[in-house]
Design an enzyme around this catalytic site. Structure first.
Site, PDB file in Angstrom:
ATOM      1  N   GLY A  83      34.178 104.855  45.267  1.00  0.00           N
ATOM      2  CA  GLY A  83      33.335 104.264  46.327  1.00  0.00           C
ATOM      3  C   GLY A  83      33.721 104.713  47.727  1.00  0.00           C
ATOM      4  O   GLY A  83      33.202 104.175  48.710  1.00  0.00           O
TER       5      GLY A  83
ATOM      6  N   ARG B 198      36.641  98.669  36.979  1.00  0.00           N
ATOM      7  CA  ARG B 198      38.008  98.187  37.119  1.00  0.00           C
ATOM      8  C   ARG B 198      38.784  98.640  35.894  1.00  0.00           C
ATOM      9  O   ARG B 198      38.256  98.581  34.768  1.00  0.00           O
ATOM     10  CB  ARG B 198      38.056  96.663  37.250  1.00  0.00           C
ATOM     11  CG  ARG B 198      37.620  96.115  38.607  1.00  0.00           C
ATOM     12  CD  ARG B 198      38.580  96.496  39.730  1.00  0.00           C
ATOM     13  NE  ARG B 198      38.206  95.953  41.027  1.00  0.00           N
ATOM     14  CZ  ARG B 198      37.512  96.600  41.972  1.00  0.00           C
ATOM     15  NH1 ARG B 198      37.097  97.832  41.772  1.00  0.00           N
ATOM     16  NH2 ARG B 198      37.245  96.019  43.139  1.00  0.00           N
TER      17      ARG B 198
ATOM     18  N   GLU C  64      47.049  99.654  38.232  1.00  0.00           N
ATOM     19  CA  GLU C  64      47.172 100.291  39.555  1.00  0.00           C
ATOM     20  C   GLU C  64      48.195  99.534  40.396  1.00  0.00           C
ATOM     21  O   GLU C  64      48.270  98.312  40.293  1.00  0.00           O
ATOM     22  CB  GLU C  64      45.817 100.284  40.265  1.00  0.00           C
ATOM     23  CG  GLU C  64      44.799 101.202  39.632  1.00  0.00           C
ATOM     24  CD  GLU C  64      43.417 101.069  40.276  1.00  0.00           C
ATOM     25  OE1 GLU C  64      43.303 100.566  41.416  1.00  0.00           O
ATOM     26  OE2 GLU C  64      42.439 101.482  39.627  1.00  0.00           O
TER      27      GLU C  64
ATOM     28  N   HIS D 149      41.047 105.659  42.242  1.00  0.00           N
ATOM     29  CA  HIS D 149      40.192 104.527  42.642  1.00  0.00           C
ATOM     30  C   HIS D 149      39.492 104.827  43.967  1.00  0.00           C
ATOM     31  O   HIS D 149      39.616 104.071  44.938  1.00  0.00           O
ATOM     32  CB  HIS D 149      41.025 103.230  42.721  1.00  0.00           C
ATOM     33  CG  HIS D 149      40.204 101.983  42.834  1.00  0.00           C
ATOM     34  ND1 HIS D 149      40.664 100.752  42.463  1.00  0.00           N
ATOM     35  CD2 HIS D 149      38.944 101.768  43.295  1.00  0.00           C
ATOM     36  CE1 HIS D 149      39.746  99.828  42.689  1.00  0.00           C
ATOM     37  NE2 HIS D 149      38.675 100.433  43.203  1.00  0.00           N
TER      38      HIS D 149
HETATM   39  N1  NAD Z   1      35.819 102.500  41.731  1.00  0.00           N
HETATM   40  C1  NAD Z   1      35.301 102.038  42.848  1.00  0.00           C
HETATM   41  O1  NAD Z   1      35.571 102.560  43.919  1.00  0.00           O
HETATM   42  C2  NAD Z   1      34.332 100.902  42.811  1.00  0.00           C
HETATM   43  C3  NAD Z   1      33.374 100.811  43.832  1.00  0.00           C
HETATM   44  C4  NAD Z   1      32.451  99.767  43.781  1.00  0.00           C
HETATM   45  C5  NAD Z   1      32.503  98.824  42.760  1.00  0.00           C
HETATM   46  N2  NAD Z   1      33.470  98.910  41.812  1.00  0.00           N
HETATM   47  C6  NAD Z   1      33.509  97.928  40.711  1.00  0.00           C
HETATM   48  O2  NAD Z   1      32.282  98.002  40.019  1.00  0.00           O
HETATM   49  C7  NAD Z   1      31.839  96.685  39.711  1.00  0.00           C
HETATM   50  C8  NAD Z   1      30.324  96.681  39.619  1.00  0.00           C
HETATM   51  O3  NAD Z   1      29.771  96.898  40.908  1.00  0.00           O
HETATM   52  P1  NAD Z   1      28.284  96.406  41.246  1.00  0.00           P
HETATM   53  O4  NAD Z   1      28.064  96.629  42.680  1.00  0.00           O
HETATM   54  O5  NAD Z   1      27.301  96.998  40.303  1.00  0.00           O
HETATM   55  O6  NAD Z   1      28.422  94.863  40.949  1.00  0.00           O
HETATM   56  P2  NAD Z   1      27.252  93.831  40.716  1.00  0.00           P
HETATM   57  O7  NAD Z   1      27.849  92.492  40.834  1.00  0.00           O
HETATM   58  O8  NAD Z   1      26.074  94.181  41.556  1.00  0.00           O
HETATM   59  O9  NAD Z   1      26.825  94.083  39.191  1.00  0.00           O
HETATM   60  C9  NAD Z   1      27.656  93.827  38.100  1.00  0.00           C
HETATM   61  C10 NAD Z   1      26.751  93.579  36.899  1.00  0.00           C
HETATM   62  O10 NAD Z   1      27.579  93.457  35.739  1.00  0.00           O
HETATM   63  C11 NAD Z   1      26.981  92.468  34.908  1.00  0.00           C
HETATM   64  N3  NAD Z   1      27.929  91.971  33.928  1.00  0.00           N
HETATM   65  C12 NAD Z   1      28.873  91.003  34.092  1.00  0.00           C
HETATM   66  N4  NAD Z   1      29.538  90.823  32.931  1.00  0.00           N
HETATM   67  C13 NAD Z   1      29.013  91.693  32.033  1.00  0.00           C
HETATM   68  C14 NAD Z   1      29.288  91.995  30.677  1.00  0.00           C
HETATM   69  N5  NAD Z   1      30.228  91.352  29.985  1.00  0.00           N
HETATM   70  N6  NAD Z   1      28.565  92.983  30.072  1.00  0.00           N
HETATM   71  C15 NAD Z   1      27.608  93.655  30.754  1.00  0.00           C
HETATM   72  N7  NAD Z   1      27.282  93.380  32.038  1.00  0.00           N
HETATM   73  C16 NAD Z   1      27.984  92.433  32.673  1.00  0.00           C
HETATM   74  C17 NAD Z   1      26.484  91.421  35.886  1.00  0.00           C
HETATM   75  O11 NAD Z   1      25.494  90.607  35.300  1.00  0.00           O
HETATM   76  C18 NAD Z   1      25.954  92.291  37.017  1.00  0.00           C
HETATM   77  O12 NAD Z   1      24.579  92.569  36.883  1.00  0.00           O
HETATM   78  C19 NAD Z   1      32.408  95.821  40.851  1.00  0.00           C
HETATM   79  O13 NAD Z   1      32.603  94.498  40.431  1.00  0.00           O
HETATM   80  C20 NAD Z   1      33.699  96.496  41.194  1.00  0.00           C
HETATM   81  O14 NAD Z   1      34.761  95.903  40.499  1.00  0.00           O
HETATM   82  C21 NAD Z   1      34.382  99.934  41.813  1.00  0.00           C
HETATM   83  O1  DEZ Z   2      35.142  96.939  44.781  1.00  0.00           O
HETATM   84  C1  DEZ Z   2      35.008  97.909  45.539  1.00  0.00           C
HETATM   85  O2  DEZ Z   2      34.175  97.928  46.472  1.00  0.00           O
HETATM   86  C2  DEZ Z   2      35.794  99.154  45.307  1.00  0.00           C
HETATM   87  O3  DEZ Z   2      36.618  99.072  44.212  1.00  0.00           O
HETATM   88  C3  DEZ Z   2      36.471  99.592  46.551  1.00  0.00           C
HETATM   89  O4  DEZ Z   2      36.152 100.938  46.738  1.00  0.00           O
HETATM   90  C4  DEZ Z   2      37.937  99.384  46.499  1.00  0.00           C
HETATM   91  O5  DEZ Z   2      38.518  99.986  47.608  1.00  0.00           O
HETATM   92  P1  DEZ Z   2      39.708  99.310  48.407  1.00  0.00           P
HETATM   93  O6  DEZ Z   2      39.254  97.969  48.801  1.00  0.00           O
HETATM   94  O7  DEZ Z   2      40.872  99.225  47.492  1.00  0.00           O
HETATM   95  O8  DEZ Z   2      39.916 100.236  49.547  1.00  0.00           O
END
Ligand code: NAD
Ligand code: DEZ
Length: 371
Positions: A257, A208, A237, A254
């Site tokens: 994913g 994020r 964003e 963004h």
């Molecule tokens: N750019 C994209 O398209 C996209 C896609 C998927 C996910 N994301 C983002 O990525 C994040 C992570 O995804 P995920 O599936 O691995 O989530 P998840 O919940 O499986 O894992 C997140 C991990 O971060 C850890 N965490 C929390 N606070 C922390 C800190 N201060 N320091 C270190 N670790 C910490 C948690 O303990 C957890 O293990 C999501 O929350 C989402 O916001 C973005």
């Molecule tokens: O948290 C997620 O899964 C990702 O950030 C996801 O790809 C965001 O995509 P959106 O929901 O904005 O389409």
């Protein structure tokens, strides 16, 4: 049953069996839109909280995302509204994005990724996959996840405090955006931590935007002291500061994913949760059509990058994002890029028929392993 859904959620036909689906632009969902709805289905662009739902009949909220920072989970629970999201739905797509980003930056810098160390911050669904894949490629992986450490969860990697891992060559962040709790992540990488990195380091943010202080990063990059940065997510964003975009090595709107499978998983997981909640039987997953054979051999990192790029080109996304800033309304253009995104196929969907030299077998096995 009235179902209000973000128009940009693929696979909404699943829900059409249960009621009338009204598709609405995610950013324009407001209290009037949801007043007489029973079910609300959102993506990351809709803020779901008391202001939206206080006067609404909605009892089930589904978000086809991994992240939940756009949802006031506490308020939903307090008011007896059921919430479901899609943990891990697009983790594989994000890991592929990170791998390609790293190989591209290394190629430009004339360095080998395999000789580097990487800090993976956040070892959940995405981070643990990134850690395993980069270890398979030969990088020395150091991991940070204080919450998993506290819970004694075994990740296969020693879990270190954030300060200890910032001396790695590459920093990849995979935490949820949180402002409260024991380890909040808002500006986790602040001016001080970013300053420690220096220009020879690589920073990849696919979680994020506000996890990295964008103003501090920009100031360091302007001064020639910031890390080589790859940003998929931005602090404000859909606005992307032109000054920052000019200074990153790669940027995207963004979409880390945004694989076809990630999107399909997102809607299906929310639908399965809806079925459990309402006592319906969930449908069996369908089968996907086979994709053409890929016949590239992999004997070096350039070969691995070429193979990844047969499925997806991150520089193309960067170019499109750069062009979007020339639009009279760049924030609108950012959203358009996401709405019209050509969802890519994850690597495991392709029929790879090439050969690989020994150092690349482990990562290729991981990339092409069935989901
Ligand atoms: N750019 C994209 O398209 C996209 C896609 C998927 C996910 N994301 C983002 O990525 C994040 C992570 O995804 P995920 O599936 O691995 O989530 P998840 O919940 O499986 O894992 C997140 C991990 O971060 C850890 N965490 C929390 N606070 C922390 C800190 N201060 N320091 C270190 N670790 C910490 C948690 O303990 C957890 O293990 C999501 O929350 C989402 O916001 C973005
Ligand atoms: O948290 C997620 O899964 C990702 O950030 C996801 O790809 C965001 O995509 P959106 O929901 O904005 O389409």
């Amino acid at each position: 049953m009235k179902i209000i859904a973000d128009a940009n959620m693929p696979g909404l036909e699943l829900f059409s069996r249960q009621g009338t689906v009204v598709k609405v632009d995610g950013r324009s969902i407001d209290p009037a839109t949801v007043k007489d709805a029973d079910i609300l289905l959102v993506r990351s662009v809709t803020r779901v909280d008391e202001a939206l739902l206080a006067d609404s009949a909605v009892r089930f909220v589904g978000s086809a995302t991994i992240g939940t920072d756009h949802v006031d989970l506490e308020w939903l629970a307090k008011t007896g509204r059921h919430f479901a999201h899609a943990p891990g739905c697009n983790a594989r797509a994000v890991a592929e994005y990170v791998l390609q980003a790293l190989l591209l930056v290394c190629q430009r810098q004339g360095r080998s990724a395999a000789t580097m160390s990487v800090a993976v911050i956040g070892m959940g669904n995405v981070g643990s996959r990134v850690a395993r894949w980069l270890a398979a490629l030969g990088l020395k992986v150091r991991a940070c996840d204080p919450l998993l450490k506290e819970q004694g969860v075994e990740t296969g990697f020693a879990l270190e405090p954030v300060e200890s891992v910032l001396d790695c060559d590459v920093i990849s962040v995979h935490v949820p955006l949180t402002r409260n709790g024991p380890c909040p992540t808002w500006h986790l990488l602040d001016k001080n931590r970013l300053s420690v990195m220096g220009p020879e380091k690589i920073l990849i943010n696919t979680c994020r935007g506000p996890v990295v202080d964008n103003s501090a990063l920009l100031a360091l990059l302007k001064a020639g002291q910031g890390p080589a940065s790859v940003l998929d997510v931005w602090e404000d964003e859909p606005r992307v500061p032109a000054e920052l975009l000019d200074r990153v090595v790669l940027g995207s709107p963004h979409i880390a994913g945004y694989s076809a499978q990630g999107k399909e998983n997102g809607t299906r997981m929310v639908y399965e949760a809806f079925c459990r909640w309402s006592g319906l039987a969930a449908p069996l997953p369908g089968t996907e059509e086979a994709l053409p054979a890929l016949r590239l051999d992999v004997t070096d990192e350039a070969g691995l990058l070429a193979l990844l790029q047969t499925a997806y080109s991150l520089p193309e996304d960067f170019r499109r994002l750069q062009e979007s800033l020339e639009n009279a309304d760049p924030a609108w253009a950012f959203d358009q890029l996401r709405k019209q995104y050509p969802f890519r196929q994850e690597m495991h969907r392709w029929d790879w028929q090439g050969t690989a030299s020994e150092p690349f077998r482990a990562i290729l096995n991981a990339l092409f392993a069935p989901a």
